[in-house]
Design a protein around this motif. Structure first.
Motif, short mmCIF file in Angstrom:
data_model
loop_
_atom_site.label_atom_id
_atom_site.label_comp_id
_atom_site.label_asym_id
_atom_site.label_seq_id
_atom_site.Cartn_x
_atom_site.Cartn_y
_atom_site.Cartn_z
N GLU A 79 1.10 -0.88 0.47
CA GLU A 79 -0.27 0.13 0.49
C GLU A 79 0.71 1.13 -0.16
O GLU A 79 2.11 1.24 0.69
CB GLU A 79 -1.10 -0.24 1.21
N ARG A 80 0.58 2.06 -0.95
CA ARG A 80 1.15 3.61 -0.55
C ARG A 80 -0.17 4.32 0.15
O ARG A 80 0.43 5.83 0.77
CB ARG A 80 1.17 4.37 -1.97
N ILE A 81 -0.96 4.13 0.52
CA ILE A 81 -1.74 4.38 1.26
C ILE A 81 -2.66 3.99 3.04
O ILE A 81 -2.59 3.16 2.08
CB ILE A 81 -2.90 5.03 0.40
N LEU A 82 -2.29 4.71 3.56
CA LEU A 82 -3.41 4.33 5.07
C LEU A 82 -4.50 5.19 5.55
O LEU A 82 -3.70 6.47 6.03
CB LEU A 82 -2.26 3.93 6.06
N VAL A 83 -5.71 5.22 5.88
CA VAL A 83 -6.37 6.02 6.22
C VAL A 83 -6.61 4.62 7.54
O VAL A 83 -7.25 4.11 7.20
CB VAL A 83 -7.50 5.55 5.38
N ASN A 84 -6.34 5.71 8.47
CA ASN A 84 -7.09 4.82 9.94
C ASN A 84 -8.39 5.09 10.75
O ASN A 84 -8.44 6.53 10.65
CB ASN A 84 -5.75 5.29 10.95
N CYS A 85 -9.21 4.57 10.29
CA CYS A 85 -10.81 4.94 11.14
C CYS A 85 -10.72 4.60 11.71
O CYS A 85 -12.17 4.48 12.14
CB CYS A 85 -11.40 5.15 9.78
N ALA A 86 -10.77 3.33 12.38
CA ALA A 86 -10.62 2.48 13.33
C ALA A 86 -11.23 2.50 14.74
O ALA A 86 -9.49 3.83 14.98
CB ALA A 86 -9.92 0.95 13.45
N GLY A 87 -11.67 2.96 15.50
CA GLY A 87 -11.71 3.40 16.71
C GLY A 87 -13.36 3.12 17.24
O GLY A 87 -14.24 3.12 16.43
N THR A 88 -13.82 4.21 18.15
CA THR A 88 -14.82 3.59 19.19
C THR A 88 -14.62 4.33 20.50
O THR A 88 -13.71 5.07 20.88
CB THR A 88 -14.47 2.49 20.00
N GLY A 89 -15.50 4.62 21.51
CA GLY A 89 -15.60 5.79 22.27
C GLY A 89 -16.41 4.89 22.95
O GLY A 89 -17.32 3.85 23.34
N ASN A 90 -16.24 5.91 24.98
CA ASN A 90 -17.18 5.65 26.17
C ASN A 90 -17.64 6.95 27.02
O ASN A 90 -17.60 7.47 25.92
CB ASN A 90 -16.75 4.55 26.59
N ALA A 91 -18.25 6.64 27.44
CA ALA A 91 -18.61 7.68 28.08
C ALA A 91 -19.27 7.32 29.77
O ALA A 91 -19.97 7.14 30.14
CB ALA A 91 -20.01 8.24 28.08
N ILE A 92 -17.84 8.35 30.35
CA ILE A 92 -17.35 8.11 31.74
C ILE A 92 -17.40 8.96 32.71
O ILE A 92 -15.54 9.24 32.49
CB ILE A 92 -16.66 6.28 32.12
#
Length: 260
Positions: A79-92
């Motif tokens: 790959e010449r391109i990497l797009v990082n979209c993996a993620g999550t969150g919480n509310a504490i």
């Protein structure tokens, strides 16, 4: 970087939301795409539709990430391109008092660490391994060896109540963007980060309409949620514009988040 069928890309979190939109936008330009995600059913469907490859990847697990890059590179090339979209969150809240019995509790550290591991460490893990692979390539005619796009959040700058872990993780992504761009500047690899505001992604899909309406009303202009293709459009601009490097850019309709 000119986008065509000689270019390969890896998109983490590519089975839905911002990642899926970016995978589709890249594929529309002829780019060969690898979708990294934990959702096999959706990921396989998206990859098959785009003529790409799906790799089941947990960004918190080094062996899983290594296997994903190995599978992707065998199928579509380095790959010449990497797009990082993996993620999550919480509310504490950091510490809070129960309204029922007055008992006091604090943010569980394992829950805090889980968000850091996914959003921050997972992002860096993919960056480091992708960049190492990009170093094996010669620069393209326009001078780029590779481009990396990360996803932070407006919460990196104005996090709300309960977002200590999420804001810390996304703030870390923003904070490491320029140093990584500097690390890789001699290798012709550019690095940028997008800070999305409130976007109409699967995370909000189950929210009641009145909640979505209230969120939309809080955006200065346009008074609506962001659409994933708008994120993808900015990602492609960052990739195609060779002078875009070391930047963190808000994409939020001008919103500044209130405390709650």
């Amino acid at each position: 970087m000119k986008l065509d069928n000689t270019i390969s890309a890896v998109i983490t979190g590519g089975a839905s939301g911002l990642g899926e939109a970016t995978a589709r936008a890249l594929a529309a330009k002829g780019v060969k795409v690898a979708v990294f995600d934990l959702n096999e059913q959706k990921g396989e469907a998206v990859a098959q539709e785009l003529g790409g490859v799906f790799c089941k990847v947990n960004v918190t697990d080094e062996a899983s990430v290594d296997a994903g890059f190995e599978k992707a590179r065998a199928a579509i090339g380095q790959e010449r391109i990497l797009v990082n979209c993996a993620g999550t969150g919480n509310a504490i809240k950091t510490a809070s008092r129960s309204k029922e019995d007055g008992s006091i509790k604090h943010f569980p550290l394992d829950a805090f660490n889980a968000i850091i591991q996914i959003n921050l460490v997972g992002t860096f893990r993919c960056i480091a391994k992708s960049a190492a692979g990009m170093l094996s390539l010669d620069p393209t005619e326009d001078g780029d060896r590779g481009v990396i796009i990360n996803t932070a959040s407006v919460a990196a700058e104005d996090g709300q109540i309960g977002q200590a872990a999420y804001s810390a993780s996304k703030g870390g992504v923003v904070g490491m963007t320029l140093p990584i761009a500097r690390d890789l500047m001699g290798e012709a690899i550019r690095v940028n980060t997008i800070l999305p505001g409130i976007f109409n992604t699967p995370l909000l899909a189950a929210a009641p309409q009145n909640v979505k309406d209230a969120l939309s009303a809080s955006v200065p202009f346009p008074k609506r949620l962001g659409n994933p293709p708008e994120y993808a459009s900015l990602a492609l601009t960052m990739i195609e514009n060779g002078y875009f490097n070391g930047e963190d850019v808000r994409l939020d309709g001008g919103i500044r988040m209130a405390p709650r």
